[in-house]
Design a protein around this motif. Structure first.
Motif, PDB file in Angstrom:
ATOM      1  N   SER A 250      53.837  38.262  38.837  1.00  0.00           N
ATOM      2  CA  SER A 250      53.399  37.394  37.747  1.00  0.00           C
ATOM      3  C   SER A 250      52.123  36.632  38.125  1.00  0.00           C
ATOM      4  CB  SER A 250      54.515  36.409  37.403  1.00  0.00           C
ATOM      5  OG  SER A 250      54.078  35.465  36.457  1.00  0.00           O
ATOM      6  N   PHE A 253      49.135  39.015  38.301  1.00  0.00           N
ATOM      7  CA  PHE A 253      48.670  39.385  36.950  1.00  0.00           C
ATOM      8  C   PHE A 253      47.846  38.253  36.335  1.00  0.00           C
ATOM      9  CE2 PHE A 253      49.264  39.666  32.301  1.00  0.00           C
ATOM     10  CZ  PHE A 253      48.683  40.907  32.082  1.00  0.00           C
ATOM     11  N   GLN A 254      48.320  37.012  36.557  1.00  0.00           N
ATOM     12  CA  GLN A 254      47.563  35.858  36.036  1.00  0.00           C
ATOM     13  C   GLN A 254      46.160  35.806  36.645  1.00  0.00           C
ATOM     14  OE1 GLN A 254      49.903  32.275  36.559  1.00  0.00           O
ATOM     15  NE2 GLN A 254      51.636  33.151  35.431  1.00  0.00           N
ATOM     16  N   VAL A 256      44.437  38.408  37.865  1.00  0.00           N
ATOM     17  CA  VAL A 256      43.675  39.536  37.306  1.00  0.00           C
ATOM     18  C   VAL A 256      43.209  39.194  35.891  1.00  0.00           C
ATOM     19  CG1 VAL A 256      43.854  41.944  36.513  1.00  0.00           C
ATOM     20  CG2 VAL A 256      44.798  41.294  38.735  1.00  0.00           C
ATOM     21  N   ALA A 257      44.131  38.586  35.098  1.00  0.00           N
ATOM     22  CA  ALA A 257      43.801  38.209  33.723  1.00  0.00           C
ATOM     23  C   ALA A 257      42.651  37.206  33.691  1.00  0.00           C
ATOM     24  CB  ALA A 257      45.030  37.624  33.039  1.00  0.00           C
ATOM     25  N   SER A 260      39.455  39.005  34.399  1.00  0.00           N
ATOM     26  CA  SER A 260      39.150  39.847  33.230  1.00  0.00           C
ATOM     27  C   SER A 260      38.502  39.019  32.125  1.00  0.00           C
ATOM     28  CB  SER A 260      40.419  40.520  32.726  1.00  0.00           C
ATOM     29  OG  SER A 260      40.187  41.159  31.486  1.00  0.00           O
ATOM     30  N   LEU A 261      39.106  37.856  31.847  1.00  0.00           N
ATOM     31  CA  LEU A 261      38.577  37.001  30.776  1.00  0.00           C
ATOM     32  C   LEU A 261      37.220  36.408  31.146  1.00  0.00           C
ATOM     33  CD1 LEU A 261      41.895  35.196  29.802  1.00  0.00           C
ATOM     34  CD2 LEU A 261      40.628  36.812  28.367  1.00  0.00           C
ATOM     35  N   GLN A 269      46.595  46.063  29.936  1.00  0.00           N
ATOM     36  CA  GLN A 269      47.789  45.212  30.025  1.00  0.00           C
ATOM     37  C   GLN A 269      47.536  43.832  29.402  1.00  0.00           C
ATOM     38  OE1 GLN A 269      46.499  46.945  32.471  1.00  0.00           O
ATOM     39  NE2 GLN A 269      48.107  48.113  33.571  1.00  0.00           N
ATOM     40  N   LEU A 270      46.308  43.288  29.628  1.00  0.00           N
ATOM     41  CA  LEU A 270      45.969  41.981  29.076  1.00  0.00           C
ATOM     42  C   LEU A 270      45.830  42.069  27.554  1.00  0.00           C
ATOM     43  CD1 LEU A 270      45.273  39.025  29.539  1.00  0.00           C
ATOM     44  CD2 LEU A 270      42.878  39.688  29.866  1.00  0.00           C
ATOM     45  N   ALA A 273      49.251  42.103  26.124  1.00  0.00           N
ATOM     46  CA  ALA A 273      49.899  40.802  26.235  1.00  0.00           C
ATOM     47  C   ALA A 273      49.368  39.810  25.217  1.00  0.00           C
ATOM     48  CB  ALA A 273      49.726  40.255  27.651  1.00  0.00           C
ATOM     49  N   THR A 274      48.059  39.842  24.950  1.00  0.00           N
ATOM     50  CA  THR A 274      47.460  38.895  23.993  1.00  0.00           C
ATOM     51  C   THR A 274      47.680  39.351  22.557  1.00  0.00           C
ATOM     52  OG1 THR A 274      45.336  40.021  24.323  1.00  0.00           O
ATOM     53  CG2 THR A 274      45.688  37.950  25.534  1.00  0.00           C
TER      54      THR A 274
END
Length: 280
Positions: A250, A253-254, A256-257, A260-261, A269-270, A273-274
């Motif tokens: 978890s 992933f946060q 990586v997210a 990414s943003l 995957q992001l 999720a969004t």
């Protein structure tokens, strides 16, 4: 003379045979059953013992015998772990219950066979003894006897009435002669003749009897708390474990997210999720 000697000889041989059969039975039960309950048989009359044996039929075997013989039998069982622990508990007035069944059920079957018992001077109280307030049926001449025990009373319609509930004896306290006499006068039998579970032996370990009171819910709560503690510790020292793995994934992933943003580099995957909350 020789005839009486022969009778003695036979009796001695029979005694040895009986002893050996008892030893063999203990050792056989130890091999056949996974769990052993050590029970107190203090003040348990023989007829109650027979009732308990009957109620345990099909789920457990009760054995009572001379402690020294029981310890001897256990000592000579080869390759058995933890026997010293079990032998240490073969002291005083005890019996052994051998079973493969749920021991809670075995204990419940034993508990059903208890009978009320009077208070005896010199014994120790198994529980608090409370005398309820109200009319005792005792004649006024007994007032001083109750006052000596610090029990507040009044005379009502020619008999003694106790004004408040009174804890006459505390659990674990020695029972005095006056207390025992008063309880007998009031026809109160505050204790029980009963077989009590003291210890449980399983897989080479001894456990206190109150382990049987632990519910599945309590076990699950303890397991979840322990799992959360392991996860927190593992995350703190950065060592992956089964308990902390989901938190590590978890957190990763946060991270990586966030990258990414910040960079505008899209990852499927992001996006998934969004998109899920937006769709909702």
């Amino acid at each position: 003379g020789s005839q009486s000697e022969m009778v003695k000889q036979i009796t001695k041989e029979e005694r040895v045979e009986k002893k050996n059969a008892f030893i063999e039975k203990i050792q056989r039960f130890f091999r056949e059953y996974r769990r052993i309950m050590v029970v107190s048989i203090d003040h348990v009359p023989s007829n109650m013992m027979a009732q308990i044996r009957h109620s345990l039929k099909g789920q457990a075997e009760l054995l009572c015998g001379k402690n020294s013989i029981v310890r001897y039998a256990l000592k000579h069982i080869p390759d058995a772990a933890g026997l010293d622990l079990l032998m240490d508990n073969v002291r005083g007035s005890i019996g052994l219950i051998f079973s493969n069944a749920d021991l809670k059920g075995v204990r419940d079957a034993i508990a059903k066979n208890k009978v009320p018992a009077p208070a005896k001077a010199g014994n120790f109280a198994d529980n608090d003894v409370v005398i309820p307030k109200g009319n005792t049926g005792l004649e006024p001449t007994q007032t001083s006897f109750l006052q000596a025990l610090n029990i507040a009373t009044k005379i009502n319609k020619g008999t003694i009435e106790i004004l408040n509930d009174v804890t006459l004896i505390k659990k674990g306290a020695k029972i005095g002669g006056s207390e025992a006499t008063l309880l007998a006068k009031l026809n109160i039998m505050p204790f029980f003749y009963e077989m009590r579970c003291k210890q449980i032996f399983e897989a080479g370990s001894m456990f206190p009897a109150d382990i049987l009171d632990i519910t599945d819910d309590q076990l699950m709560t303890a397991f979840h708390e322990a799992s959360a503690n392991v996860a927190a510790l593992a995350l703190g020292v950065n060592i992956p474990t089964a308990a902390s793995l989901r938190f590590i994934i978890s957190n990763a992933f946060q991270n990586v997210a966030a990258v990414s943003l910040a960079t505008g580099f899209a990852i499927p995957q992001l996006a998934a999720a969004t998109a899920a909350p937006a769709a909702a």
